[in-house]
Design an enzyme around this catalytic site. Structure first.
Site, mmCIF file in Angstrom:
data_model
loop_
_atom_site.group_PDB
_atom_site.id
_atom_site.type_symbol
_atom_site.label_atom_id
_atom_site.label_comp_id
_atom_site.label_asym_id
_atom_site.label_seq_id
_atom_site.Cartn_x
_atom_site.Cartn_y
_atom_site.Cartn_z
ATOM 1 N N LYS A 193 7.534 11.931 22.529
ATOM 2 C CA LYS A 193 8.794 11.383 23.053
ATOM 3 C C LYS A 193 8.912 11.570 24.563
ATOM 4 O O LYS A 193 9.230 10.633 25.284
ATOM 5 C CB LYS A 193 10.000 12.076 22.397
ATOM 6 C CG LYS A 193 10.129 11.844 20.912
ATOM 7 C CD LYS A 193 11.418 12.455 20.376
ATOM 8 C CE LYS A 193 11.459 13.973 20.505
ATOM 9 N NZ LYS A 193 10.533 14.684 19.620
ATOM 10 N N ARG A 224 20.227 14.712 17.168
ATOM 11 C CA ARG A 224 19.338 15.297 16.162
ATOM 12 C C ARG A 224 20.074 15.702 14.890
ATOM 13 O O ARG A 224 19.441 16.187 13.948
ATOM 14 C CB ARG A 224 18.669 16.563 16.705
ATOM 15 C CG ARG A 224 17.618 16.266 17.726
ATOM 16 C CD ARG A 224 16.766 17.485 17.963
ATOM 17 N NE ARG A 224 16.186 17.371 19.277
ATOM 18 C CZ ARG A 224 14.956 17.754 19.578
ATOM 19 N NH1 ARG A 224 14.198 18.324 18.682
ATOM 20 N NH2 ARG A 224 14.504 17.598 20.793
ATOM 21 N N ARG A 239 -0.797 21.499 23.286
ATOM 22 C CA ARG A 239 0.246 21.705 24.298
ATOM 23 C C ARG A 239 0.507 23.191 24.503
ATOM 24 O O ARG A 239 0.784 23.635 25.613
ATOM 25 C CB ARG A 239 1.536 20.994 23.852
ATOM 26 C CG ARG A 239 2.626 21.025 24.905
ATOM 27 C CD ARG A 239 3.783 20.134 24.552
ATOM 28 N NE ARG A 239 4.660 20.721 23.559
ATOM 29 C CZ ARG A 239 5.685 20.085 22.987
ATOM 30 N NH1 ARG A 239 5.934 18.834 23.297
ATOM 31 N NH2 ARG A 239 6.442 20.680 22.104
ATOM 32 N N ARG A 274 4.546 26.717 26.278
ATOM 33 C CA ARG A 274 5.953 26.746 25.876
ATOM 34 C C ARG A 274 6.194 27.837 24.844
ATOM 35 O O ARG A 274 5.409 28.005 23.921
ATOM 36 C CB ARG A 274 6.340 25.384 25.294
ATOM 37 C CG ARG A 274 7.222 24.580 26.216
ATOM 38 C CD ARG A 274 7.476 23.212 25.684
ATOM 39 N NE ARG A 274 8.180 23.207 24.405
ATOM 40 C CZ ARG A 274 8.719 22.109 23.872
ATOM 41 N NH1 ARG A 274 8.624 20.963 24.509
ATOM 42 N NH2 ARG A 274 9.342 22.169 22.716
ATOM 43 N N ARG A 329 10.186 24.223 13.343
ATOM 44 C CA ARG A 329 10.732 23.023 14.006
ATOM 45 C C ARG A 329 10.497 21.782 13.150
ATOM 46 O O ARG A 329 11.340 20.882 13.107
ATOM 47 C CB ARG A 329 10.101 22.855 15.390
ATOM 48 C CG ARG A 329 10.771 23.754 16.434
ATOM 49 C CD ARG A 329 9.876 24.048 17.616
ATOM 50 N NE ARG A 329 9.380 22.878 18.288
ATOM 51 C CZ ARG A 329 8.252 22.854 18.999
ATOM 52 N NH1 ARG A 329 7.520 23.928 19.120
ATOM 53 N NH2 ARG A 329 7.876 21.752 19.595
HETATM 54 P P1 ADP Z 1 10.347 19.099 20.441
HETATM 55 O O1 ADP Z 1 9.123 18.731 21.220
HETATM 56 O O2 ADP Z 1 10.110 20.173 19.447
HETATM 57 O O3 ADP Z 1 11.013 17.925 19.826
HETATM 58 P P2 ADP Z 1 12.283 19.515 22.636
HETATM 59 O O4 ADP Z 1 11.588 19.866 23.878
HETATM 60 O O5 ADP Z 1 12.854 18.143 22.549
HETATM 61 O O6 ADP Z 1 11.310 19.829 21.423
HETATM 62 O O7 ADP Z 1 13.436 20.586 22.338
HETATM 63 C C1 ADP Z 1 13.150 21.958 22.312
HETATM 64 C C2 ADP Z 1 14.271 22.730 21.642
HETATM 65 O O8 ADP Z 1 15.524 22.479 22.313
HETATM 66 C C3 ADP Z 1 14.554 22.372 20.187
HETATM 67 O O9 ADP Z 1 13.684 23.005 19.288
HETATM 68 C C4 ADP Z 1 16.009 22.851 20.053
HETATM 69 O O10 ADP Z 1 16.094 24.255 19.921
HETATM 70 C C5 ADP Z 1 16.611 22.477 21.391
HETATM 71 N N1 ADP Z 1 17.204 21.129 21.335
HETATM 72 C C6 ADP Z 1 16.777 20.027 21.994
HETATM 73 N N2 ADP Z 1 17.559 18.968 21.718
HETATM 74 C C7 ADP Z 1 18.491 19.404 20.837
HETATM 75 C C8 ADP Z 1 19.586 18.790 20.156
HETATM 76 N N3 ADP Z 1 19.876 17.484 20.316
HETATM 77 N N4 ADP Z 1 20.353 19.549 19.350
HETATM 78 C C9 ADP Z 1 20.096 20.839 19.192
HETATM 79 N N5 ADP Z 1 19.084 21.488 19.782
HETATM 80 C C10 ADP Z 1 18.287 20.777 20.602
#
Ligand code: ADP
Length: 194
Positions: free
Chosen positions: A13, A88, A127, A133, A144
């Site tokens: 994404k 989400r 990654r 990370r 996750r």
């Molecule tokens: P991923 O690559 O796992 O999709 P992101 O970088 O988009 O991860 O997000 C990392 C973390 O930030 C998530 O695991 C969550 O804890 C938090 N997060 C991001 N977006 C949201 C959201 N819309 N609602 C709740 N938590 C979020």
């Protein structure tokens, strides 16, 4: 243009968001990135969010919604935006509906990137090596994925019912996927216009 980019962790994404947003001249708004900036700066929001992120859990809706609302209110997002990582949860969908309605606009499309499960795990482990990370450990990755399946996958049905969902094959090279996203969005907007 008001777009949402969806897909499980590791679907690409963030990578695609940059290209798609640039193409439409709108900011790419990544909730994950905003949280990470706050964590690294040690803000109050960052301290709170870190507890959840490190465990692979979602940050509570109330905190996330407020943060997105503030970001969307900024002038650069007036012509539109591409959301990466939001909404989400069903509660976030409702909140976003309200935010968009308030501006008198509509959501254009929800792009979902589909990627094989094995490929997802491989990408995340890769990654983990390159970016380091905190939430890219095997245990947290697994959590996750569970949280995505439980709380976020159902959103795809919601947007499909509204006729907004655009599915794009996220396998293969970055540039190929970008081309597919552009083509799918063109087809979708043509279908709406015609
Ligand atoms: P991923 O690559 O796992 O999709 P992101 O970088 O988009 O991860 O997000 C990392 C973390 O930030 C998530 O695991 C969550 O804890 C938090 N997060 C991001 N977006 C949201 C959201 N819309 N609602 C709740 N938590 C979020």
């Amino acid at each position: 243009m008001r777009l949402i980019l969806m897909g499980p962790p590791g679907a690409g994404k963030g990578t695609q968001a940059r290209y798609v947003a640039a193409r439409f001249g709108v900011p790419a708004i990544s909730t994950g990135d905003i949280f990470r900036v706050n964590v690294s700066q040690g803000t109050e929001l960052g301290v709170e969010a870190k507890r959840y992120m490190d465990a692979g859990e979602y940050v509570p809706d109330e905190i996330t919604n407020k943060m997105v609302r503030n970001r969307i209110d900024e002038p650069d997002a007036a012509p539109g935006f591409l959301l990466d990582g939001y909404p989400r949860t069903l509660a976030q969908v409702e909140e976003l509906d309200g935010m968009i309605k308030f501006t008198g606009h509509a959501l254009d499309a929800v792009v979902v990137l589909t990627v094989d499960r094995d490929e997802l795990v491989q990408r995340l482990l890769q990654r983990a090596k390159t970016e380091g990370r905190a939430d890219d450990t095997e245990e947290v990755i697994r959590r996750r994925q569970e949280v995505y399946a439980e709380q976020t996958a159902p959103l795809l049905d919601v947007y499909a019912e509204r006729g907004k969902l655009v599915e794009v094959d996220g396998m293969g090279e970055v540039g190929q996927v970008t081309s597919r996203v552009f083509a799918a969005l063109e087809a979708a907007s043509g279908a709406t216009a015609g």
